[in-house]
Motif scaffolding. Structure first.
Motif, PDB file in Angstrom:
ATOM      1  N   TYR A 288     137.824 -34.469  -1.903  1.00 32.95           N
ATOM      2  CA  TYR A 288     136.507 -33.891  -1.657  1.00 32.95           C
ATOM      3  C   TYR A 288     135.413 -34.955  -1.605  1.00 32.95           C
ATOM      4  O   TYR A 288     134.231 -34.632  -1.750  1.00 32.95           O
ATOM      5  CB  TYR A 288     136.186 -32.856  -2.735  1.00 32.95           C
ATOM      6  CG  TYR A 288     137.326 -31.898  -3.005  1.00 32.95           C
ATOM      7  CD1 TYR A 288     138.055 -31.334  -1.956  1.00 32.95           C
ATOM      8  CD2 TYR A 288     137.706 -31.565  -4.305  1.00 32.95           C
ATOM      9  CE1 TYR A 288     139.118 -30.467  -2.191  1.00 32.95           C
ATOM     10  CE2 TYR A 288     138.757 -30.696  -4.556  1.00 32.95           C
ATOM     11  CZ  TYR A 288     139.459 -30.158  -3.499  1.00 32.95           C
ATOM     12  OH  TYR A 288     140.518 -29.307  -3.737  1.00 32.95           O
ATOM     13  N   ASP A 289     135.798 -36.188  -1.399  1.00 35.88           N
ATOM     14  CA  ASP A 289     134.815 -37.254  -1.219  1.00 35.88           C
ATOM     15  C   ASP A 289     134.019 -36.977   0.055  1.00 35.88           C
ATOM     16  O   ASP A 289     134.591 -36.828   1.138  1.00 35.88           O
ATOM     17  CB  ASP A 289     135.527 -38.602  -1.125  1.00 35.88           C
ATOM     18  CG  ASP A 289     134.555 -39.761  -1.044  1.00 35.88           C
ATOM     19  OD1 ASP A 289     133.813 -39.854  -0.043  1.00 35.88           O
ATOM     20  OD2 ASP A 289     134.526 -40.586  -1.969  1.00 35.88           O
ATOM     21  N   GLY A 290     132.701 -36.929  -0.064  1.00 36.34           N
ATOM     22  CA  GLY A 290     131.864 -36.541   1.067  1.00 36.34           C
ATOM     23  C   GLY A 290     131.312 -37.680   1.882  1.00 36.34           C
ATOM     24  O   GLY A 290     130.420 -37.465   2.720  1.00 36.34           O
ATOM     25  N   THR A 291     131.836 -38.891   1.703  1.00 31.85           N
ATOM     26  CA  THR A 291     131.267 -40.051   2.398  1.00 31.85           C
ATOM     27  C   THR A 291     131.273 -39.878   3.907  1.00 31.85           C
ATOM     28  O   THR A 291     130.273 -40.158   4.584  1.00 31.85           O
ATOM     29  CB  THR A 291     132.044 -41.325   2.006  1.00 31.85           C
ATOM     30  OG1 THR A 291     131.954 -41.528   0.594  1.00 31.85           O
ATOM     31  CG2 THR A 291     131.480 -42.540   2.727  1.00 31.85           C
ATOM     32  N   ASN A 292     132.390 -39.422   4.476  1.00 34.38           N
ATOM     33  CA  ASN A 292     132.459 -39.273   5.931  1.00 34.38           C
ATOM     34  C   ASN A 292     131.468 -38.231   6.433  1.00 34.38           C
ATOM     35  O   ASN A 292     130.855 -38.406   7.499  1.00 34.38           O
ATOM     36  CB  ASN A 292     133.876 -38.885   6.354  1.00 34.38           C
ATOM     37  CG  ASN A 292     134.869 -40.004   6.158  1.00 34.38           C
ATOM     38  OD1 ASN A 292     134.539 -41.170   6.354  1.00 34.38           O
ATOM     39  ND2 ASN A 292     136.088 -39.672   5.760  1.00 34.38           N
ATOM     40  N   LEU A 293     131.296 -37.138   5.699  1.00 32.27           N
ATOM     41  CA  LEU A 293     130.318 -36.129   6.100  1.00 32.27           C
ATOM     42  C   LEU A 293     128.909 -36.696   6.085  1.00 32.27           C
ATOM     43  O   LEU A 293     128.120 -36.455   7.003  1.00 32.27           O
ATOM     44  CB  LEU A 293     130.399 -34.921   5.156  1.00 32.27           C
ATOM     45  CG  LEU A 293     131.596 -33.997   5.299  1.00 32.27           C
ATOM     46  CD1 LEU A 293     131.621 -32.989   4.161  1.00 32.27           C
ATOM     47  CD2 LEU A 293     131.564 -33.276   6.638  1.00 32.27           C
ATOM     48  N   VAL A 294     128.587 -37.470   5.054  1.00 34.61           N
ATOM     49  CA  VAL A 294     127.249 -38.044   4.938  1.00 34.61           C
ATOM     50  C   VAL A 294     126.992 -39.034   6.055  1.00 34.61           C
ATOM     51  O   VAL A 294     125.924 -39.024   6.694  1.00 34.61           O
ATOM     52  CB  VAL A 294     127.086 -38.707   3.552  1.00 34.61           C
ATOM     53  CG1 VAL A 294     125.821 -39.560   3.494  1.00 34.61           C
ATOM     54  CG2 VAL A 294     127.067 -37.640   2.459  1.00 34.61           C
ATOM     55  N   GLU A 295     127.973 -39.898   6.333  1.00 40.12           N
ATOM     56  CA  GLU A 295     127.770 -40.931   7.348  1.00 40.12           C
ATOM     57  C   GLU A 295     127.746 -40.344   8.752  1.00 40.12           C
ATOM     58  O   GLU A 295     126.900 -40.717   9.575  1.00 40.12           O
ATOM     59  CB  GLU A 295     128.881 -41.976   7.232  1.00 40.12           C
ATOM     60  CG  GLU A 295     128.776 -42.822   5.980  1.00 40.12           C
ATOM     61  CD  GLU A 295     129.809 -43.932   5.936  1.00 40.12           C
ATOM     62  OE1 GLU A 295     129.520 -44.976   5.340  1.00 40.12           O
ATOM     63  OE2 GLU A 295     130.909 -43.749   6.512  1.00 40.12           O
ATOM     64  N   ARG A 296     128.667 -39.440   9.050  1.00 39.72           N
ATOM     65  CA  ARG A 296     128.714 -38.888  10.408  1.00 39.72           C
ATOM     66  C   ARG A 296     127.636 -37.846  10.634  1.00 39.72           C
ATOM     67  O   ARG A 296     127.040 -37.766  11.698  1.00 39.72           O
ATOM     68  CB  ARG A 296     130.076 -38.263  10.677  1.00 39.72           C
ATOM     69  CG  ARG A 296     130.137 -37.568  12.040  1.00 39.72           C
ATOM     70  CD  ARG A 296     131.467 -36.966  12.369  1.00 39.72           C
ATOM     71  NE  ARG A 296     131.381 -36.186  13.606  1.00 39.72           N
ATOM     72  CZ  ARG A 296     132.394 -35.523  14.137  1.00 39.72           C
ATOM     73  NH1 ARG A 296     133.573 -35.546  13.551  1.00 39.72           N
ATOM     74  NH2 ARG A 296     132.230 -34.839  15.241  1.00 39.72           N
ATOM     75  N   GLY A 297     127.385 -37.032   9.619  1.00 38.04           N
ATOM     76  CA  GLY A 297     126.504 -35.889   9.813  1.00 38.04           C
ATOM     77  C   GLY A 297     125.068 -36.096   9.417  1.00 38.04           C
ATOM     78  O   GLY A 297     124.235 -35.230   9.666  1.00 38.04           O
ATOM     79  N   ASP A 298     124.761 -37.238   8.784  1.00 37.36           N
ATOM     80  CA  ASP A 298     123.407 -37.495   8.318  1.00 37.36           C
ATOM     81  C   ASP A 298     122.920 -36.343   7.448  1.00 37.36           C
ATOM     82  O   ASP A 298     121.867 -35.746   7.680  1.00 37.36           O
ATOM     83  CB  ASP A 298     122.460 -37.712   9.498  1.00 37.36           C
ATOM     84  CG  ASP A 298     121.142 -38.365   9.073  1.00 37.36           C
ATOM     85  OD1 ASP A 298     121.152 -39.164   8.128  1.00 37.36           O
ATOM     86  OD2 ASP A 298     120.100 -38.043   9.679  1.00 37.36           O
ATOM     87  N   VAL A 299     123.725 -36.027   6.440  1.00 33.91           N
ATOM     88  CA  VAL A 299     123.437 -34.923   5.533  1.00 33.91           C
ATOM     89  C   VAL A 299     123.446 -35.434   4.094  1.00 33.91           C
ATOM     90  O   VAL A 299     123.848 -36.564   3.819  1.00 33.91           O
ATOM     91  CB  VAL A 299     124.483 -33.796   5.679  1.00 33.91           C
ATOM     92  CG1 VAL A 299     124.466 -33.214   7.084  1.00 33.91           C
ATOM     93  CG2 VAL A 299     125.888 -34.296   5.318  1.00 33.91           C
ATOM     94  N   VAL A 300     123.013 -34.584   3.185  1.00 33.58           N
ATOM     95  CA  VAL A 300     123.169 -34.816   1.754  1.00 33.58           C
ATOM     96  C   VAL A 300     124.283 -33.893   1.273  1.00 33.58           C
ATOM     97  O   VAL A 300     124.273 -32.693   1.552  1.00 33.58           O
ATOM     98  CB  VAL A 300     121.860 -34.545   0.997  1.00 33.58           C
ATOM     99  CG1 VAL A 300     122.076 -34.655  -0.515  1.00 33.58           C
ATOM    100  CG2 VAL A 300     120.779 -35.506   1.452  1.00 33.58           C
TER     101      VAL A 300
END
Length: 505
Positions: free
Chosen positions: A124-136
């Protein structure tokens, strides 16, 4: 002339005190922030209480302890060396390095049958979501098992009262924390999307029916929920009694036992209850689950969605192609045998049973029985949620059909949990590494990119894009596979055959 690089802002003021984060893998991260008071001592089995504000700056560089549970795969929950503690109500935040204008917020609820799971799990590491999606990205721990999802109110005393739905209430408390504090981490409190798989998806479909959660999130992306997995009255009380018996204590001793026994004793008893007792006595039910108590959760989720009583927010909901196959191989708790299916149908009309089973060619073959079990627990109630909710709010349906080569060789196909690496883009550990064994990596990653893209578009715009909304007339369903497609009313014959089945409601 020397140049300087602006340092990322890692110190944030929250409603309870200052926190100091870290930079890891190119993103900012804050870990182990308390969002509720430790649920220990007199607060065990009670609704969450506010945090006691702290002095100074809290070091938020390490994850907090995971909720008490049986050791399992470290990538999904608790490894054998992972610290566990009842003092587990902490929240993690991951954000881009820069303080840009407020970003969409993604809040994840982990799965694990309400008995395992942790916000610190590598899956559940969210690093890829943060980097690709520009989200928190946000993920929290919540109480599990007997400590979070059972109803012991019958054993309450004036000196030692017990509350119900405390695990769900933890999630509400975490969402309130997000509303109060996420702006300080660069997130937009007016654009919060919740997403989750399995028990995480069940949490979301339940929270959409919890009045106190209204307004705390604005969109929901639900993976492999079992929305009918909420019970009451009757069964929760029965299961509480069964747990007390498994603990080896009398009803008179129960209040003190529940208040003081080591968490490990409760964890072991829940394991026996959920793996040995309820799969035979109530096939397809889950003894640790949200409770329809008439107050915190006033209505059964299926009934709430059908009558427009669920929160009217945009919803994406879907399932894997063969949800039941994983459980038949790994955790035998579903009604995937002829004997369990007979027991499950004993509470309904023989004509309905005959109609349903006729919709599964080859029954009682193992393949057909596995599909019956997966459908009744996951697919059917998800369809019922979609067909109810679409009358009141934008709704989209999907099905995840893609199975990498190794899953085909094992005979499990696209089954429960295989969309978790896809939605996070985590393919270097655990299940993700398994799904990208030689011969499948390129396609697996491509399907995952498209699936994750739908989540990120939904979080940013309120529409996953690229497929039409769900409606009773067409029942449009996006199928994620080697080549994506849209199917109208998939498995129509099965859906119509199940008409009138109420399960344990």
């Amino acid at each position: 002339m020397a140049t300087t690089t602006a340092q990322p802002d890692l110190t944030v003021s929250t409603s309870d005190g200052m926190v100091q984060g870290i930079v890891v893998n190119g993103v900012r991260a804050w870990r182990g922030i308390p969002y509720a008071a430790p649920p220990v001592g007199d607060l065990r089995l009670r609704l969450p209480r506010p945090v006691q504000p702290w002095e100074g700056v809290l070091d938020a560089g390490r994850y907090g302890p995971v909720p008490p549970q049986e050791p399992g795969l470290p990538s999904m929950g608790a490894g054998r060396k992972t610290p566990m503690d009842e003092d587990c109500l902490t929240i993690n935040v991951t954000a881009p390095l820069d303080n840009a204008p407020p970003r969409p917020v993604l809040v994840y609820f982990y799965g694990g049958g309400f008995t395992i799971g942790a916000a610190s799990a590598a899956a559940y590491d969210g690093t890829n979501l943060v980097e690709r999606g520009d989200v928190v990205y946000v993920c929290m721990n919540y109480r599990l098992g007997a400590l979070g999802f059972m109803d012991f109110r019958r054993y309450s005393t004036p000196e030692r009262p017990f509350d119900v739905n405390v695990g769900l209430a933890d999630q509400v408390a975490a969402l309130r924390w997000v509303q109060r504090n996420i702006a300080g981490f660069g997130g937009d409190p007016e654009n919060v999307t919740v997403f989750g798989e399995s028990a995480g998806g069940m949490s979301i479909t339940a929270l959409m029916c919890v009045p106190s959660a209204e307004g705390l999130f604005h969109r929901a992306f639900v993976q492999s929920s079992a929305p009918a997995t909420a019970y009451g009255p009757g069964l929760p009380e029965k299961w509480a009694g069964s747990l007390i018996e498994l603990l080896g204590v009398s009803d008179e001793e129960a209040p003190n036992a529940l208040a003081s026994l080591p968490a490990e004793r409760l964890v072991k008893a829940v394991g026996r209850l959920t793996r040995k007792v309820t799969p035979e006595s109530e096939p397809g039910a889950l003894a640790v689950a949200p409770v329809v108590d008439g107050e915190f959760l006033p209505l059964h989720p299926i009934d709430a969605f059908r009558t427009g009583k669920a929160h009217r927010i945009p919803l994406v909901i879907g399932n894997m192609f063969r949800e039941g196959a994983l459980f038949d191989r790994v955790q035998d708790v579903l009604p995937t045998t002829e004997e369990r299916i007979d027991t499950m149908f004993a509470r309904t009309e023989p004509e309905l049973k005959a109609r349903v089973l006729a919709a599964y060619p080859g029954y009682p073959s193992k393949h057909a029985a596995v599909d019956v079990g997966g459908d009744v627990v996951f697919w059917l109630p998800s369809v019922q949620v979609a067909e109810g909710h679409c009358a009141y709010a934008p709704t989209w349906s999907y099905r995840f059909d893609y199975a990498p080569r190794v899953a085909g060789l094992l005979g499990i196909g696209a089954t429960h949990g295989m969309d978790t690496p896809a939605v996070f883009g985590n393919y270097t550990t655990g299940l993700g590494r398994f799904l990208t064994l030689p011969g499948s990596k390129r396609t697996t990653v491509s399907v995952g990119n498209r699936f994750r893209g739908a989540l990120l578009r939904f979080a940013r715009t309120g529409n996953p894009g690229l497929w039409p909304a769900y409606g009773i007339g067409t029942r449009a369903t996006k199928v994620f596979d080697d080549t994506d497609r849209v199917v109208q009313d998939p498995h129509r014959n099965r859906r119509e055959a199940w008409n009138g089945y109420r399960g344990y409601r």
